[in-house]
Design a protein around this motif. Structure first.
Motif, PDB file in Angstrom:
ATOM      1  N   PRO A 191      23.111 -18.459 -11.517  1.00  0.00           N
ATOM      2  CA  PRO A 191      24.196 -19.297 -12.035  1.00  0.00           C
ATOM      3  C   PRO A 191      23.706 -20.586 -12.679  1.00  0.00           C
ATOM      4  CG  PRO A 191      23.974 -19.658  -9.690  1.00  0.00           C
ATOM      5  CD  PRO A 191      22.921 -18.648 -10.075  1.00  0.00           C
ATOM      6  N   LYS A 192      24.636 -21.252 -13.363  1.00  0.00           N
ATOM      7  CA  LYS A 192      24.455 -22.602 -13.908  1.00  0.00           C
ATOM      8  C   LYS A 192      23.136 -22.779 -14.667  1.00  0.00           C
ATOM      9  CE  LYS A 192      27.527 -24.985 -10.686  1.00  0.00           C
ATOM     10  NZ  LYS A 192      28.101 -23.776 -10.058  1.00  0.00           N
ATOM     11  N   VAL A 193      22.868 -21.840 -15.544  1.00  0.00           N
ATOM     12  CA  VAL A 193      21.655 -21.923 -16.366  1.00  0.00           C
ATOM     13  C   VAL A 193      21.914 -22.877 -17.530  1.00  0.00           C
ATOM     14  CG1 VAL A 193      20.109 -20.635 -17.869  1.00  0.00           C
ATOM     15  CG2 VAL A 193      20.893 -19.628 -15.713  1.00  0.00           C
ATOM     16  N   SER A 194      20.991 -23.796 -17.748  1.00  0.00           N
ATOM     17  CA  SER A 194      21.106 -24.757 -18.844  1.00  0.00           C
ATOM     18  C   SER A 194      19.948 -24.680 -19.825  1.00  0.00           C
ATOM     19  CB  SER A 194      21.186 -26.190 -18.290  1.00  0.00           C
ATOM     20  OG  SER A 194      22.318 -26.364 -17.471  1.00  0.00           O
ATOM     21  N   TYR A 195      18.765 -24.312 -19.328  1.00  0.00           N
ATOM     22  CA  TYR A 195      17.563 -24.298 -20.147  1.00  0.00           C
ATOM     23  C   TYR A 195      16.856 -22.949 -20.038  1.00  0.00           C
ATOM     24  CZ  TYR A 195      17.623 -29.337 -21.091  1.00  0.00           C
ATOM     25  OH  TYR A 195      17.949 -30.593 -21.547  1.00  0.00           O
ATOM     26  N   PRO A 196      16.205 -22.502 -21.111  1.00  0.00           N
ATOM     27  CA  PRO A 196      15.452 -21.247 -21.054  1.00  0.00           C
ATOM     28  C   PRO A 196      14.386 -21.244 -19.966  1.00  0.00           C
ATOM     29  CG  PRO A 196      15.727 -21.960 -23.336  1.00  0.00           C
ATOM     30  CD  PRO A 196      16.219 -23.083 -22.476  1.00  0.00           C
ATOM     31  N   GLU A 197      13.847 -22.406 -19.661  1.00  0.00           N
ATOM     32  CA  GLU A 197      12.799 -22.480 -18.639  1.00  0.00           C
ATOM     33  C   GLU A 197      13.312 -22.033 -17.268  1.00  0.00           C
ATOM     34  OE1 GLU A 197      11.610 -25.163 -21.968  1.00  0.00           O
ATOM     35  OE2 GLU A 197      13.472 -24.770 -20.852  1.00  0.00           O
ATOM     36  N   GLN A 198      14.614 -22.223 -17.017  1.00  0.00           N
ATOM     37  CA  GLN A 198      15.178 -21.762 -15.746  1.00  0.00           C
ATOM     38  C   GLN A 198      15.220 -20.243 -15.685  1.00  0.00           C
ATOM     39  OE1 GLN A 198      18.775 -24.036 -16.251  1.00  0.00           O
ATOM     40  NE2 GLN A 198      18.149 -25.578 -14.743  1.00  0.00           N
ATOM     41  N   VAL A 199      15.515 -19.617 -16.812  1.00  0.00           N
ATOM     42  CA  VAL A 199      15.461 -18.151 -16.879  1.00  0.00           C
ATOM     43  C   VAL A 199      14.021 -17.681 -16.717  1.00  0.00           C
ATOM     44  CG1 VAL A 199      15.915 -16.136 -18.324  1.00  0.00           C
ATOM     45  CG2 VAL A 199      17.504 -18.063 -18.340  1.00  0.00           C
ATOM     46  N   ALA A 200      13.085 -18.379 -17.367  1.00  0.00           N
ATOM     47  CA  ALA A 200      11.671 -18.021 -17.239  1.00  0.00           C
ATOM     48  C   ALA A 200      11.205 -18.131 -15.795  1.00  0.00           C
ATOM     49  CB  ALA A 200      10.820 -18.917 -18.141  1.00  0.00           C
ATOM     50  N   GLN A 230      25.171 -27.009 -21.983  1.00  0.00           N
ATOM     51  CA  GLN A 230      23.803 -26.893 -22.510  1.00  0.00           C
ATOM     52  C   GLN A 230      23.377 -25.443 -22.725  1.00  0.00           C
ATOM     53  OE1 GLN A 230      24.624 -28.610 -19.755  1.00  0.00           O
ATOM     54  NE2 GLN A 230      24.247 -30.770 -20.257  1.00  0.00           N
ATOM     55  N   SER A 231      24.057 -24.503 -22.048  1.00  0.00           N
ATOM     56  CA  SER A 231      23.722 -23.097 -22.253  1.00  0.00           C
ATOM     57  C   SER A 231      24.272 -22.574 -23.575  1.00  0.00           C
ATOM     58  CB  SER A 231      24.253 -22.246 -21.094  1.00  0.00           C
ATOM     59  OG  SER A 231      25.660 -22.316 -21.021  1.00  0.00           O
ATOM     60  N   ILE A 232      25.204 -23.318 -24.169  1.00  0.00           N
ATOM     61  CA  ILE A 232      25.760 -22.952 -25.471  1.00  0.00           C
ATOM     62  C   ILE A 232      25.104 -23.759 -26.587  1.00  0.00           C
ATOM     63  CG2 ILE A 232      27.858 -22.922 -26.878  1.00  0.00           C
ATOM     64  CD1 ILE A 232      27.784 -20.758 -24.747  1.00  0.00           C
ATOM     65  N   LEU A 233      25.001 -25.067 -26.396  1.00  0.00           N
ATOM     66  CA  LEU A 233      24.387 -25.939 -27.394  1.00  0.00           C
ATOM     67  C   LEU A 233      23.436 -26.881 -26.682  1.00  0.00           C
ATOM     68  CD1 LEU A 233      24.562 -26.627 -30.477  1.00  0.00           C
ATOM     69  CD2 LEU A 233      26.070 -28.508 -29.819  1.00  0.00           C
ATOM     70  N   GLY A 234      22.144 -26.797 -27.047  1.00  0.00           N
ATOM     71  CA  GLY A 234      21.132 -27.598 -26.379  1.00  0.00           C
ATOM     72  C   GLY A 234      21.153 -29.054 -26.808  1.00  0.00           C
ATOM     73  N   ALA A 239      21.511 -23.769 -30.908  1.00  0.00           N
ATOM     74  CA  ALA A 239      22.200 -22.807 -30.054  1.00  0.00           C
ATOM     75  C   ALA A 239      21.229 -22.280 -29.009  1.00  0.00           C
ATOM     76  CB  ALA A 239      22.754 -21.664 -30.900  1.00  0.00           C
ATOM     77  N   THR A 240      21.716 -22.100 -27.778  1.00  0.00           N
ATOM     78  CA  THR A 240      20.827 -21.837 -26.652  1.00  0.00           C
ATOM     79  C   THR A 240      20.859 -20.401 -26.162  1.00  0.00           C
ATOM     80  OG1 THR A 240      21.378 -24.089 -25.933  1.00  0.00           O
ATOM     81  CG2 THR A 240      20.133 -22.755 -24.392  1.00  0.00           C
ATOM     82  N   VAL A 241      21.956 -19.691 -26.308  1.00  0.00           N
ATOM     83  CA  VAL A 241      22.112 -18.414 -25.617  1.00  0.00           C
ATOM     84  C   VAL A 241      21.020 -17.420 -25.992  1.00  0.00           C
ATOM     85  CG1 VAL A 241      23.649 -16.478 -25.143  1.00  0.00           C
ATOM     86  CG2 VAL A 241      24.601 -18.752 -25.469  1.00  0.00           C
ATOM     87  N   ALA A 242      20.712 -17.295 -27.269  1.00  0.00           N
ATOM     88  CA  ALA A 242      19.667 -16.351 -27.682  1.00  0.00           C
ATOM     89  C   ALA A 242      18.322 -16.714 -27.072  1.00  0.00           C
ATOM     90  CB  ALA A 242      19.560 -16.317 -29.204  1.00  0.00           C
ATOM     91  N   ARG A 243      18.081 -17.992 -26.892  1.00  0.00           N
ATOM     92  CA  ARG A 243      16.825 -18.434 -26.271  1.00  0.00           C
ATOM     93  C   ARG A 243      16.794 -18.081 -24.793  1.00  0.00           C
ATOM     94  NH1 ARG A 243      16.923 -24.569 -27.646  1.00  0.00           N
ATOM     95  NH2 ARG A 243      14.845 -24.564 -26.691  1.00  0.00           N
ATOM     96  N   LEU A 244      17.953 -18.101 -24.138  1.00  0.00           N
ATOM     97  CA  LEU A 244      18.006 -17.675 -22.736  1.00  0.00           C
ATOM     98  C   LEU A 244      17.673 -16.192 -22.610  1.00  0.00           C
ATOM     99  CD1 LEU A 244      21.304 -19.450 -21.560  1.00  0.00           C
ATOM    100  CD2 LEU A 244      18.962 -20.319 -21.433  1.00  0.00           C
ATOM    101  N   ILE A 245      18.232 -15.386 -23.513  1.00  0.00           N
ATOM    102  CA  ILE A 245      17.952 -13.948 -23.494  1.00  0.00           C
ATOM    103  C   ILE A 245      16.472 -13.693 -23.736  1.00  0.00           C
ATOM    104  CG2 ILE A 245      18.395 -11.759 -24.677  1.00  0.00           C
ATOM    105  CD1 ILE A 245      21.246 -12.794 -25.226  1.00  0.00           C
TER     106      ILE A 245
END
Length: 427
Positions: A191-200, A230-234, A239-245
């Motif tokens: 949950p509550k992902v804001s940055y790609p680094e959290q997904v990493a 921040q998960s939508i617009l950094g 745009a952030t979502v594609a970077r999270l994926i």
């Protein structure tokens, strides 16, 4: 007749070869980033249950509670259809299928919640709850009583709760493995992902667990919840979502929209926090475009207006929920959250009516396309994919029967899969 016409050309074969070589990396990148639909069944909903409220009877009690709500507030097809505005011709088939579903498989996707629905607890208490959840899930899977998909929502990767979230994940996965292995339908939610680094970071945890336990690489996959702006617009305006994926390295299975956290982050007042608010529509449109073609699926949020209390209040809550589910389906959000057993009747009613009301038109158009005979609508391959995907989703959720679809289209399941671009085995 019988003679081939000779045509003149200018480009040599070497030109085509150079073009192919120059685009080889692009071809590979397109194949990697956009593999298309995974070809498996998608649940129509996710049920969230706080970890301390979850027990061996949870799924059964949700089904029983949903049936009891129908018996009390809409005991027959006509009364249920009147509340929701379901056409007369669909009232009986939809009502019968809803009741059968609630008896057979009331919950398709269960998430045992260690985040907002559970809150902050002493470490020993959360450890015990995570271990207990693993034991109950393993037992249900062994007995064949588990929903098709089951897992946990851990705490997020923000500093204040990160260590606790990681430990709960570890306790749960370790408990499952020691009880017999990770189930096929295991689902984890970050949950509550804001940055790609959290997904990493979540990818790193999955890799470490797989290595330590001798599992195949990539076995552990997870969902990402979109609940922060921040998960939508950094912060950099990108745009952030594609970077999270991308940060998920192929492990992200779906994106779940968090209605209330996201709305609050946008400053939307409590009375107007809803899945159909313009702020929600914007976020979900961004999610949809970012996920398109990647194989990552989308899940809508929930409504916190529960169908409880006197009949008038229950009927009003049912109409609201039914309308939101219908709206989501029309916008290609085929999954959403349910927070109360009383929402199951309207979830399945909306889903079943959606697929049954469009069955004949979709089947007719697809039959005309597959037969090459044309029809009232001139459909292209992309639309044929959408038409077959529509029918396949209806089959997967129980809204449609294979026999009636085959009779109307002249196509079996394998042919529908091919037209929809599905190549993976079905669940």
């Amino acid at each position: 007749m019988g003679h081939q016409q000779t045509v003149s050309t200018t480009f040599t074969s070497a030109v085509g070869e150079r073009i192919g070589a120059s685009l080889a990396l692009v071809d590979a990148e397109l194949a990697r980033r956009y593999p298309g639909d995974p070809g498996t069944r998608q649940p129509v909903h996710t049920v969230y249950v706080p970890a301390d409220a979850f027990d061996a009877a949870t799924v059964r009690s949700w089904g029983e509670g949903a049936l009891a709500a129908l018996d009390r507030h809409a005991p027959d097809a006509a009364s249920f259809a009147a509340v929701l505005g379901i056409p007369d011709r669909l009232a009986g088939p939809v009502y019968d299928r809803v009741r059968a579903k609630l008896r057979r498989e009331p919950v398709e996707d269960l998430r045992i919640d260690f985040e907002d629905g559970y809150g902050l607890r002493p470490d020993a208490e959360e450890d015990a709850a995570a271990a207990r959840a693993a034991q109950l899930v393993a037992r249900a899977c062994a007995e064949g009583t588990a929903p098709p998909w089951t897992g946990i929502r851990m705490k997020c990767m923000e500093a204040a709760v990160r260590d606790r979230g990681v430990r709960t994940l570890d306790v749960f996965l370790t408990g499952l493995l020691e009880a017999g292995g990770l189930p096929e339908g295991l689902v984890l939610t970050l949950p509550k992902v804001s940055y790609p680094e959290q997904v990493a970071a979540m990818v790193h945890l999955a890799e470490e667990f797989e290595k330590a336990r001798g599992l195949d690489g990539g076995r552990i996959r997870f969902e990402v919840q979109i609940e922060t702006t921040q998960s939508i617009l950094g912060a950099d305006g990108r745009a952030t979502v594609a970077r999270l994926i991308e940060a998920g390295q192929g492990r992200v299975t779906s994106l779940h929209y968090g209605t209330f956290d996201y709305s609050a982050a946008c400053g939307v007042s409590a009375a107007h926090q809803s899945a159909d608010h313009p702020a929600a529509d914007h976020a979900k449109a961004v999610m949809q475009v970012a996920a398109a073609g990647t194989g990552v699926r989308l899940c809508d949020g929930s409504t916190n207006v529960l169908p409880v209390g006197p009949r008038e209040r229950v009927h009003a809550a049912w109409r609201l929920h039914h309308g939101l589910v219908r709206r989501a389906l029309a916008r290609a959000y085929y999954q959403g959250w349910d927070m109360h057993p009383g929402q199951l009747p309207t979830r399945y009613a909306a889903v079943y009516a959606f697929y049954r009301e469009g069955l004949e038109e979709a089947a007719g158009r697809l039959a005309a396309y597959a037969g090459g005979g044309g029809g009232a609508v001139l459909d292209e391959p992309a639309t044929a994919r959408a038409l077959s995907g529509y029918l396949l989703r209806g089959l997967d959720c129980g809204a449609l029967d294979a026999e009636e679809v085959a009779a109307l289209t002249g196509l079996d399941r394998a042919a529908l899969d091919r037209l929809a671009g599905r190549t993976a085995p079905q669940d």
